[in-house]
Enzyme design. Structure first.
Site, short mmCIF file in Angstrom:
data_model
loop_
_atom_site.label_atom_id
_atom_site.label_comp_id
_atom_site.label_asym_id
_atom_site.label_seq_id
_atom_site.Cartn_x
_atom_site.Cartn_y
_atom_site.Cartn_z
N GLU A 85 45.55 -12.96 -43.94
CA GLU A 85 44.91 -14.26 -44.20
C GLU A 85 44.79 -15.10 -42.93
O GLU A 85 43.77 -15.77 -42.69
CB GLU A 85 45.72 -15.02 -45.26
CG GLU A 85 45.20 -16.40 -45.60
CD GLU A 85 43.81 -16.36 -46.19
OE1 GLU A 85 43.66 -15.85 -47.30
OE2 GLU A 85 42.87 -16.86 -45.53
N LYS A 144 36.44 -12.42 -35.87
CA LYS A 144 36.62 -13.07 -37.18
C LYS A 144 35.42 -12.82 -38.10
O LYS A 144 35.60 -12.53 -39.28
CB LYS A 144 36.86 -14.57 -36.98
CG LYS A 144 38.24 -14.85 -36.35
CD LYS A 144 38.37 -16.29 -35.90
CE LYS A 144 39.76 -16.61 -35.37
NZ LYS A 144 39.83 -17.91 -34.69
N1 HSE Z 1 42.09 -19.37 -30.25
C1 HSE Z 1 41.85 -19.40 -31.65
C2 HSE Z 1 41.06 -20.68 -31.96
C3 HSE Z 1 43.14 -19.42 -32.38
O1 HSE Z 1 40.93 -21.52 -31.07
O2 HSE Z 1 40.52 -20.79 -33.04
C4 HSE Z 1 43.03 -19.23 -33.85
O3 HSE Z 1 42.53 -17.97 -34.16
#
Ligand code: HSE
Length: 406
Positions: free
Chosen positions: A124, A200
């Site tokens: 998650e 992502k």
């Molecule tokens: N470096 C990532 C961000 C951390 O700034 O969203 C969270 O995945």
């Protein structure tokens, strides 16, 4: 009682230990039994930390301890995260991770091992930090045919773009801030070049198609070419520029990409500012839904990890069917994706507008006093078509895809 080991006592790992201690009673109530932190694995020592008596340096202690049922991986990167996680799953331990690089690169194999072993691999916290998005996709929206997921998925770049937009701050200054606040990845390129968002959106796309997505096939453009001049035009147009990770699914054809996009005030993601993330999910029955919250940072991300620990405790005896299969999901060529385009061109609009419109068709023209250039907003056209037309116009300084109404 469920015993947990944390691998990696960095920002997120120490946050997980903190949440497990601080919310002990709530976690026990939700899980149905007490959740105890047994080990913290790290190469470093933390003699003054609250987990000093749990620190170990040898992974095999976790792997070989039958009392450890759930392992949290918050090391980041692929090595040794990948071999350690794989070994834990093969040893029959549930694994919870916040590591999107690991999930994007090896998720297919790790999910398959978890299925075969009747255990769970949960992630998650790998997308959207503390925002629930993976679980809504496999539970609440399980009966939907998802047609689009578009998100602001990186807190660091959203923080930078927001400051550039609202305060005219410099890129370097805000990146430094974001790093100090614990949002940024160790290597800033991962955030600012869009690689983090790419992993992502690859994970989200695989979740909704049920097939493996190769993140290397996803067109990825970061925010390093966005300037203060772009934001001057955006202010005049009542728009903003955000870094999107987006996936459009139409009859099995998937367009997935990462790029800065100019959007207007009516866009649901317009108000998503600072380190916050926002994700719009569209389904054929649902219509539009949106998920919003803290997309990065120690405790929000740790909170999502802890929710996965609870899900693992609740499902200790069996595999929760989530994720994707070994089947490959092809990603359509970016040339066939259609947008409008914000284009900055050298010279005076009065002198060059006809030439620009001869190439792009009717455009909206935007001028700012005192600049030796002007901008146009084109109509919607396929990216391949746009690129071919662009060749005809010398002196183009900037192109930003736009999702704007007339
Ligand atoms: N470096 C990532 C961000 C951390 O700034 O969203 C969270 O995945």
């Amino acid at each position: 009682m469920a015993n947990v080991a944390i691998m990696g006592y960095g920002t997120i790992g120490s946050g997980v230990a903190e949440v497990l201690m601080e919310n002990k009673a709530e976690i026990a109530r939700a899980a149905g039994e007490e959740v105890q932190l047994k080990y913290v694995l790290d190469v470093r020592d933390f003699p003054d930390s609250p987990v000093a008596d749990k620190l170990i340096h040898d992974f095999s202690q976790i792997e070989n301890d039958p009392d450890v049922q759930i392992v949290v991986e918050t090391m980041g990167g692929l090595n040794p995260a990948y071999p350690f996680v794989k070994a834990c799953l093969l040893a029959g331990k549930h694994v919870v991770t916040s590591n999107k690089a690991l999930v994007a690169a090896h998720g297919t194999e790790l999910l398959q091992i978890a299925r075969e072993k009747g255990i769970n691999f949960f992630f998650e916290a790998s997308v959207g930090g503390g925002i629930p998005i993976i679980r809504p996709l496999y539970r609440c929206l399980a009966g939907e045919r998802i047609t689009e997921i578009t998100g602001i998925l990186n807190g660091t770049t959203n923080y930078i773009l927001t400051k550039m937009d609202k305060e005219g701050a410099s890129f370097e200054e805000t990146l430094k801030d974001a790093q100090e606040l614990g949002y940024a990845e160790r290597n800033p390129e991962v955030d600012i070049e869009g690689y983090d968002t790419c992993r992502k959106i690859a994970i989200l796309t695989a979740m909704v198609t049920g097939k493996e997505v190769n993140y290397e096939e996803i067109y990825t453009e970061g925010i390093t070419k966005i300037t203060d001049v772009d934001f001057r035009y955006a202010a005049q147009m009542g728009t903003s520029v955000k870094l999107f990770g987006s996936s459009h699914i139409d009859n099995g054809e998937v367009h997935a990409w990462v790029a800065p996009v100019m959007i207007g005030k009516k866009h649901p993601l317009y108000a998503v500012s600072d380190v916050y993330n926002g994700i719009v999910v569209k389904g054929n029955m649902l219509g539009t839904s949106m998920y919003y919250g803290s997309g990065a940072g120690k405790l929000p991300t740790a909170s999502a990890v802890v929710a996965d620990i609870i899900e693992a405790v609740q499902n200790k005896g069996h595999n929760v069917p989530i994720g994707w299969s070994n089947e490959k999901q092809p990603i359509a060529d970016m040339a066939t994706a259609a947008y409008r385009y914000f284009v900055r061109v050298e010279g005076k609009a009065a002198e060059r507008c006809a030439e620009v419109e001869a190439a792009f068709g009717k455009c909206r023209v935007i001028e700012i006093d005192g600049l030796d250039e002007f901008a146009v907003l084109t109509g919607r056209m396929a990216e391949g078509d746009f690129r071919a037309r662009m060749e005809k116009i010398p002196g183009i300084r900037q192109v930003i895809r736009a999702e704007l109404e007339d």
